[in-house]
Motif scaffolding. Structure first.
Motif, PDB file in Angstrom:
ATOM      1  N   LYS A 241       4.469 -30.100 -40.956  1.00 55.05           N
ATOM      2  CA  LYS A 241       3.455 -30.862 -40.240  1.00 55.05           C
ATOM      3  C   LYS A 241       2.067 -30.454 -40.735  1.00 55.05           C
ATOM      4  CE  LYS A 241       6.176 -31.530 -36.043  1.00 55.05           C
ATOM      5  NZ  LYS A 241       6.231 -31.389 -34.575  1.00 55.05           N
ATOM      6  N   HIS A 242       1.212 -31.477 -40.861  1.00 54.43           N
ATOM      7  CA  HIS A 242      -0.118 -31.207 -41.414  1.00 54.43           C
ATOM      8  C   HIS A 242      -1.235 -31.588 -40.434  1.00 54.43           C
ATOM      9  CE1 HIS A 242       1.644 -30.471 -45.377  1.00 54.43           C
ATOM     10  NE2 HIS A 242       2.414 -31.526 -45.157  1.00 54.43           N
ATOM     11  N   GLU A 243      -0.862 -31.702 -39.119  1.00 53.44           N
ATOM     12  CA  GLU A 243      -1.854 -32.152 -38.148  1.00 53.44           C
ATOM     13  C   GLU A 243      -3.059 -31.214 -38.058  1.00 53.44           C
ATOM     14  OE1 GLU A 243       1.328 -32.041 -37.689  1.00 53.44           O
ATOM     15  OE2 GLU A 243       2.076 -33.922 -36.825  1.00 53.44           O
ATOM     16  N   ASN A 244      -2.835 -29.915 -38.325  1.00 51.70           N
ATOM     17  CA  ASN A 244      -3.905 -28.944 -38.123  1.00 51.70           C
ATOM     18  C   ASN A 244      -4.756 -28.709 -39.362  1.00 51.70           C
ATOM     19  OD1 ASN A 244      -3.123 -28.519 -35.454  1.00 51.70           O
ATOM     20  ND2 ASN A 244      -1.553 -27.028 -36.081  1.00 51.70           N
ATOM     21  N   ILE A 245      -4.422 -29.384 -40.463  1.00 52.88           N
ATOM     22  CA  ILE A 245      -5.228 -29.230 -41.672  1.00 52.88           C
ATOM     23  C   ILE A 245      -6.555 -29.954 -41.493  1.00 52.88           C
ATOM     24  CG2 ILE A 245      -5.392 -29.776 -44.129  1.00 52.88           C
ATOM     25  CD1 ILE A 245      -2.410 -29.445 -44.343  1.00 52.88           C
ATOM     26  N   ARG A 246      -7.620 -29.242 -41.693  1.00 57.83           N
ATOM     27  CA  ARG A 246      -8.947 -29.847 -41.550  1.00 57.83           C
ATOM     28  C   ARG A 246      -9.270 -30.709 -42.764  1.00 57.83           C
ATOM     29  NH1 ARG A 246     -10.616 -24.345 -39.385  1.00 57.83           N
ATOM     30  NH2 ARG A 246     -10.754 -24.631 -37.129  1.00 57.83           N
ATOM     31  N   LYS A 247      -9.994 -31.787 -42.512  1.00 58.66           N
ATOM     32  CA  LYS A 247     -10.336 -32.740 -43.562  1.00 58.66           C
ATOM     33  C   LYS A 247     -11.826 -32.670 -43.887  1.00 58.66           C
ATOM     34  CE  LYS A 247      -6.695 -36.001 -42.207  1.00 58.66           C
ATOM     35  NZ  LYS A 247      -6.402 -37.378 -41.759  1.00 58.66           N
TER      36      LYS A 247
ATOM     37  N   TYR B 174      -8.680 -26.966 -47.042  1.00 53.04           N
ATOM     38  CA  TYR B 174      -9.103 -28.256 -46.501  1.00 53.04           C
ATOM     39  C   TYR B 174      -8.467 -29.393 -47.303  1.00 53.04           C
ATOM     40  CZ  TYR B 174     -12.829 -26.122 -43.671  1.00 53.04           C
ATOM     41  OH  TYR B 174     -13.537 -25.398 -42.751  1.00 53.04           O
TER      42      TYR B 174
ATOM     43  N   ASP C 230     -13.273 -33.971 -40.558  1.00 49.49           N
ATOM     44  CA  ASP C 230     -13.831 -32.912 -39.709  1.00 49.49           C
ATOM     45  C   ASP C 230     -15.183 -32.446 -40.231  1.00 49.49           C
ATOM     46  OD1 ASP C 230     -11.403 -32.337 -37.914  1.00 49.49           O
ATOM     47  OD2 ASP C 230     -10.564 -32.191 -39.941  1.00 49.49           O
TER      48      ASP C 230
ATOM     49  N   SER D 115     -17.979 -34.595 -35.572  1.00 44.50           N
ATOM     50  CA  SER D 115     -17.671 -33.820 -36.772  1.00 44.50           C
ATOM     51  C   SER D 115     -18.917 -33.079 -37.255  1.00 44.50           C
ATOM     52  CB  SER D 115     -17.162 -34.744 -37.879  1.00 44.50           C
ATOM     53  OG  SER D 115     -16.009 -35.438 -37.466  1.00 44.50           O
TER      54      SER D 115
ATOM     55  N   LYS E   9     -15.747 -21.128 -36.297  1.00 43.30           N
ATOM     56  CA  LYS E   9     -15.414 -19.933 -35.510  1.00 43.30           C
ATOM     57  C   LYS E   9     -16.356 -19.719 -34.332  1.00 43.30           C
ATOM     58  CE  LYS E   9     -13.693 -17.631 -39.675  1.00 43.30           C
ATOM     59  NZ  LYS E   9     -13.978 -16.565 -40.691  1.00 43.30           N
TER      60      LYS E   9
END
Length: 443
Positions: free
Chosen positions: A3-9, A36, A46, A77, A120
């Motif tokens: 799953k790649h839902e948490n990869i930031r774009k 990313y 993002d 964003s 962060k």
């Protein structure tokens, strides 16, 4: 399946020169290596980075429009505005609260760290980072087949029309050992064409090393690759520069900036040459390679430009045989000497002169390209399309399109030029692949 839902774009948009394009490629490489996913500017991301230009009023307006588009399409964003327009209009951009960060050129290389800190929850201002215009690693993830190599930044010339010394700063040169190491890393990353870039690369000076020393060191690096030189001023290189073009890796093309064909206007622009010197430079290159390709920049409608001055520019473009002329209508830049000059030219006359010069440039291009019909060029394939066409550039920086289903991106192929063609309204050459490698693949 992962799953790649948490990869930031992250998305990028770039305006302006090759230096800006290189810096965006370097930033994209940093974000890619940090995990990313790079997406198209039109997609929701993002993080959105707009790398701006300020060379003309039109560039400013395009930059503003892109920043607004980034904010509008990516609510919530992180939106980063950077590049030369930021240096020129920093306070105005910082007052626009929807822009998350406004980052000047000398801190552009810190954008990833700035974004990571934001993610962060840390509060950091771009000015907290050290100023370093060379804080870019070798390009790995690129929007182009070729990779630029930044060797220099800033300019000390202070031409009367130009804002670049203000937004890019005074001339600084990157240490030669760092350049060589970056070239080696870039070649290891798979690139086969390098474009040497900077603001005024001919004025490279580090210790006792000059621009010619940089080129010689790069050309001596082993490997099957070729080297291009980006935009160059006609007053910043020595005798040894000409001899380097006998090297098979150095491509016979220069974008040599003329700006005007009138000595009177060149003097008002505070250019460091006259038409006679410029002509002698072209002649000397053409004694080495008669088919040497020259492209150039020209400004029309500079304050005080008469009909006779413009006619001299038209004559110079025709006489010198530029295969392409990047035509600029003079644009007032605040704080430059030209802003205070008398006899500014009406916009209607600028438009008329620009149209005439563009028309002549197109005729020059067709004439120059036609001279290669029946000849061979070594083309680096930049892309292939769904219709079986491959696209790339020959060593003279002529665009080619050729029909072959067996050609792959980022490979060299020898091509026989057959016809002048048009693709997406651009003049190109079409041809047939002749290299033995591709013949064997077709069997």
């Amino acid at each position: 399946m992962m799953k790649h839902e948490n990869i930031r774009k992250v998305a990028f948009k770039t305006l302006g020169c090759r230096l800006n394009q290189y810096e965006t490629d370097a930033l994209a490489s940093q974000f890619d290596q940090a995990g990313y996913q790079i997406v198209d500017f039109k997609e929701k991301a993002d993080v959105v980075v707009v790398n701006t230009c300020t060379v003309t009023n039109q560039s400013d307006q395009k930059s503003r429009n892109l920043i607004r588009q980034a904010v509008r399409n990516n609510r919530g964003s992180i939106v980063v505005a950077t590049g030369c327009m930021v240096n020129n209009h920093k306070e105005q951009l910082e007052s626009e609260k929807k822009i998350t960060y406004v980052v000047e050129n000398n801190r552009k290389g810190n954008i990833l760290e700035l974004v990571d800190a934001h993610m962060k929850g840390e509060i950091i201002h771009p000015s907290d980072f050290e100023s370093d215009v060379f804080r870019f690693s070798a390009v790995d993830k690129s929007f182009h087949t070729r990779s630029a190599i930044k060797i220099q930044d800033g300019c000390n010339n202070f031409c009367t029309f130009c804002i670049i010394p203000t937004v890019r700063g005074r001339a600084v040169s990157r240490p030669l050992p760092q350049i060589v190491e970056t070239v080696k890393q870039t070649l290891d990353n798979g690139f086969k064409e390098l474009a040497i870039t900077g603001v005024n690369i001919g004025r490279y000076r580090w210790e006792n090393k000059t621009f010619e020393d940089v080129l010689e060191a790069i050309l001596e690096i082993p490997g099957d690759f070729r080297v291009r030189i980006s935009s160059l001023e006609p007053d910043g290189f020595g005798d040894g520069f000409y001899d380097l073009f006998t090297h098979p890796k150095l491509t016979p093309h220069l974008h040599l900036c003329l700006q005007s064909g009138s000595d009177k206007i060149l003097l008002r622009m505070r250019r460091m040459y006259d038409l006679e010197l410029f002509s002698s430079i072209l002649e000397r290159f053409r004694t080495i390679r008669p088919d040497f390709n020259f492209t150039t920049d020209m400004i029309v409608g500079f304050p005080g430009e008469t009909d006779e001055d413009f006619a001299a520019s038209m004559d110079a473009v025709e006489r010198f045989g530029f295969s392409h002329v990047h035509t600029f209508k003079y644009s007032v830049r605040k704080g430059t000497r030209a802003e205070r000059m008398e006899d500014h030219i009406p916009e209607t006359i600028k438009n008329e002169r620009s149209a005439l010069l563009r028309e002549l440039s197109q005729k020059n291009k067709e004439h120059y390209y036609a001279s290669f019909i029946g000849k061979r060029q070594r083309v680096l394939i930049e892309k292939t399309d769904q219709n079986g066409w491959a696209h790339g550039y020959g060593e003279h920086y002529i665009p080619f399109r050729l029909q072959s289903k067996n050609l792959k991106k980022n490979t060299f192929v020898t091509v026989a030029a057959k016809n002048i063609d048009y693709y997406e309204d651009k003049c190109i050459l079409s041809g047939d692949a002749l290299s033995l490698e591709n013949r064997s693949m077709e069997l």
